[in-house]
Scaffold this active site. Structure first.
Site, PDB file in Angstrom:
ATOM      1  CG  ASN A 174       1.966  -3.973 -12.000  1.00 14.60           C
ATOM      2  OD1 ASN A 174       2.591  -3.036 -12.498  1.00 14.60           O
ATOM      3  ND2 ASN A 174       1.269  -3.864 -10.895  1.00 14.60           N
ATOM      4  NE  ARG A 192      -0.470  -0.196 -11.884  1.00 12.57           N
ATOM      5  CZ  ARG A 192       0.526   0.385 -11.237  1.00 12.57           C
ATOM      6  NH1 ARG A 192       1.713  -0.189 -11.182  1.00 12.57           N
ATOM      7  NH2 ARG A 192       0.342   1.530 -10.637  1.00 12.57           N
ATOM      8  CG  HIS A 197      -3.134   4.250  -6.205  1.00  8.02           C
ATOM      9  ND1 HIS A 197      -2.733   5.433  -5.626  1.00  8.02           N
ATOM     10  CD2 HIS A 197      -2.052   3.452  -6.192  1.00  8.02           C
ATOM     11  CE1 HIS A 197      -1.456   5.355  -5.276  1.00  8.02           C
ATOM     12  NE2 HIS A 197      -1.024   4.149  -5.620  1.00  8.02           N
ATOM     13  N   GLY A 252       2.079   4.088  -1.854  1.00  9.06           N
ATOM     14  CA  GLY A 252       1.381   5.178  -2.542  1.00  9.06           C
ATOM     15  C   GLY A 252       0.000   5.323  -1.892  1.00  9.06           C
ATOM     16  NE  ARG A 261       4.718   8.001  -4.751  1.00  7.49           N
ATOM     17  CZ  ARG A 261       3.810   7.267  -5.387  1.00  7.49           C
ATOM     18  NH1 ARG A 261       3.035   7.822  -6.284  1.00  7.49           N
ATOM     19  NH2 ARG A 261       3.686   5.986  -5.130  1.00  7.49           N
ATOM     20  N   GLY A 285      -3.850   0.410   4.984  1.00  7.58           N
ATOM     21  CA  GLY A 285      -5.305   0.378   5.163  1.00  7.58           C
ATOM     22  C   GLY A 285      -5.808  -0.999   5.574  1.00  7.58           C
ATOM     23  CD  GLU A 319      -3.201  -2.029  -7.737  1.00  8.32           C
ATOM     24  OE1 GLU A 319      -2.327  -2.621  -7.074  1.00  8.32           O
ATOM     25  OE2 GLU A 319      -3.113  -0.838  -8.062  1.00  8.32           O
TER      26      GLU A 319
HETATM   27  P1  AMP Z   1       1.675  -1.440  -0.144  1.00  5.50           P
HETATM   28  O1  AMP Z   1       2.299  -0.359  -0.974  1.00  5.50           O
HETATM   29  O2  AMP Z   1       0.195  -1.549  -0.367  1.00  5.50           O
HETATM   30  O3  AMP Z   1       2.388  -2.751  -0.225  1.00  5.50           O
HETATM   31  O4  AMP Z   1       1.823  -0.957   1.393  1.00  5.50           O
HETATM   32  C1  AMP Z   1       3.080  -0.774   1.976  1.00  5.50           C
HETATM   33  C2  AMP Z   1       2.896  -0.040   3.311  1.00  5.50           C
HETATM   34  O5  AMP Z   1       2.030  -0.823   4.164  1.00  5.50           O
HETATM   35  C3  AMP Z   1       4.200   0.174   4.066  1.00  5.50           C
HETATM   36  O6  AMP Z   1       4.234   1.486   4.595  1.00  5.50           O
HETATM   37  C4  AMP Z   1       4.091  -0.825   5.206  1.00  5.50           C
HETATM   38  O7  AMP Z   1       4.772  -0.402   6.339  1.00  5.50           O
HETATM   39  C5  AMP Z   1       2.596  -0.788   5.458  1.00  5.50           C
HETATM   40  N1  AMP Z   1       2.168  -1.910   6.281  1.00  5.50           N
HETATM   41  C6  AMP Z   1       2.105  -3.219   5.976  1.00  5.50           C
HETATM   42  N2  AMP Z   1       1.694  -3.951   7.047  1.00  5.50           N
HETATM   43  C7  AMP Z   1       1.479  -3.052   8.059  1.00  5.50           C
HETATM   44  C8  AMP Z   1       1.051  -3.140   9.418  1.00  5.50           C
HETATM   45  N3  AMP Z   1       0.747  -4.313   9.969  1.00  5.50           N
HETATM   46  N4  AMP Z   1       0.967  -1.999  10.146  1.00  5.50           N
HETATM   47  C9  AMP Z   1       1.258  -0.808   9.616  1.00  5.50           C
HETATM   48  N5  AMP Z   1       1.670  -0.653   8.332  1.00  5.50           N
HETATM   49  C10 AMP Z   1       1.781  -1.744   7.568  1.00  5.50           C
END
Ligand code: AMP
Length: 414
Positions: A6, A89, A178, A210, A239, A331, A383
């Site tokens: 990726n 990817r 995504h 994202g 964004r 999420g 992914e």
């Molecule tokens: P990703 O791009 O999927 O790696 O997600 C990154 C985002 O997930 C960032 O904004 C992080 O602050 C958020 N994140 C990761 N762990 C937590 C958590 N325990 N509570 C709130 N946000 C989180």
């Protein structure tokens, strides 16, 4: 063994999968490519190492990945010949690619043509494929597109109400992103519910740095929040999400900003970062909001509000929903954001159990309250696994191919 690659705009993520895809043998992340100091992380099982060093470009990153994978200390692979197929990817497949494809010259040409839609990403994806072809001659490469899953979106949902000839001439439409994550997560959700995917209407909330919300009906994406570029839809880490395009003209005329400056603002200075003035990281924004920072609270409120509104829109688009699925960094990890999003959505059949929500990461994906009409789930995205699954399927089909059979779009209808 199947290798997945990726190549992002400033990073290269890789995973080496066992031939039967039962587990990941090794993985790594090479980040901050092009910056004065880059980082490399390489893991084999529980062992790992972290280094800082300059990584001038993606070709250098690819060479580092090879060094890591063939490092005798880890005994992962002795030679490149151990790798039987490579999955890549790619961010943008335009309106050309409806599914994953085996790479050939025509695919490479089409991928280059699609770079106009994703100028930061597709060129890096192409370098990854070129390097793989050079380092692993004769090994099949498969490319998996982030846009492909959304090619089932009907024209009424992907067309913009601009002059039709203009949009056709310039390929302007909703593409969505995504898609690999949404496809993986929607399949996993159906498995967890033990119900056929084609019987379910679900909203997938991919909430990471994202953000994509996706309406998935019968296993097909029928609407999605990100549009033509990658900053539309719901606000993200940096964004903007959707805003009235009149603002662009106003900023040009009244604030004297150039289009390049406004583009940079939309992609890198907006979203949680822009509203909070502090960070694009939800954890930091939440901590500051708890300490009384009003702008951080506003950033969270806007984020949550736009997601709730989009869930409602997609419930209307699908005539109700059976499942609401949370995935990606926020999420999967933030019970608090999930609770804020689901609050008072009982009229849609969405109601969550506070205790189940709090422990969702502990192997209890279903966080619905007893008797809730909609199943609310927390499903980790993967992914890389989806890329490995497609790579294995396409290369197996290729080896069973009849002479003259065209495999390029073999997975198009998946
Ligand atoms: P990703 O791009 O999927 O790696 O997600 C990154 C985002 O997930 C960032 O904004 C992080 O602050 C958020 N994140 C990761 N762990 C937590 C958590 N325990 N509570 C709130 N946000 C989180």
């Amino acid at each position: 063994m199947i290798l997945t690659i990726n190549c992002g705009s400033s990073s290269l993520k890789y995973q080496l999968h066992a031939p039967d895809l039962s587990h990941v043998i090794a993985s790594g992340l090479i980040a901050r490519i092009g910056e004065p100091e880059g980082t490399t992380d390489h893991w084999v099982g529980h062992r790992g190492e972290h280094h800082r060093r300059a990584i001038p470009d993606h070709r250098a990153a690819f060479a580092l990945m090879m060094e890591n994978l063939t490092n005798p200390e880890y005994d992962v692979i002795e030679c490149p010949g151990a790798i039987t197929a490579i999955g890549h990817r790619a961010v943008h497949g335009g309106a050309i690619f409806f599914g994953s494809v085996l790479v050939d010259d025509a695919v490479m040409a089409a991928l280059r043509a699609c770079a106009t839609f994703a100028p930061l990403h597709n060129p890096c994806n192409i370098i990854g494929i070129e390097e793989a072809q050079r380092m692993f001659p004769g090994v099949p490469n498969v490319v998996v597109f982030d846009t492909a899953f959304h090619q089932t979106i009907p024209e009424r949902a992907h067309a913009y109400a601009l002059p039709y000839e203009l949009t056709q001439k310039h390929g302007i439409r909703r593409y969505g992103f995504h898609g690999t994550s949404c496809r993986y997560v929607s399949r996993s959700a159906a498995e967890l519910l033990n119900r056929p995917l084609d019987s379910l209407s679900m909203v997938v909330c991919h909430l990471g740095n994202g953000v994509t919300l996706d309406a998935v009906k019968g296993g097909q994406s029928i609407d999605t929040s990100i549009g033509f570029g990658t900053f539309g839809g719901v606000p993200m880490g940096t964004r903007s999400g959707d805003f009235d395009p009149a603002i662009i003209f106003h900023l040009v005329r009244e604030a004297g900003l150039s289009l390049t400056e406004i583009e940079d603002i939309c992609y890198t200075k907006s979203g949680l970062l822009g509203l909070s003035g502090l960070s694009n990281d939800m954890r930091e924004v939440m901590a500051a909001a708890d300490a009384g920072n009003d702008r951080c609270q506003l950033a969270i409120d806007v984020f949550v509000y736009q997601i709730r509104k989009t869930i409602g829109a997609y419930a209307a688009a699908m005539g109700g929903i059976d499942a609401l699925v949370f995935t990606a960094g926020i999420g999967e990890n933030s019970a608090r954001v999930r609770a804020m999003i689901c609050e008072d959505l009982g009229f849609l059949g969405i109601s969550i159990d506070a205790r189940a929500n709090a422990i969702a990461r502990g192997g209890h994906p279903n966080i619905s309250a007893a008797g809730a009409r909609v199943a609310t789930l927390v499903v980790p995205t993967d992914e890389e696994r989806m890329i490995a699954i497609d790579t294995a399927a396409l290369t197996a089909a290729a080896s069973a191919r009849q002479p003259g059979q065209d495999l390029a779009f073999a997975l198009a209808a998946q």
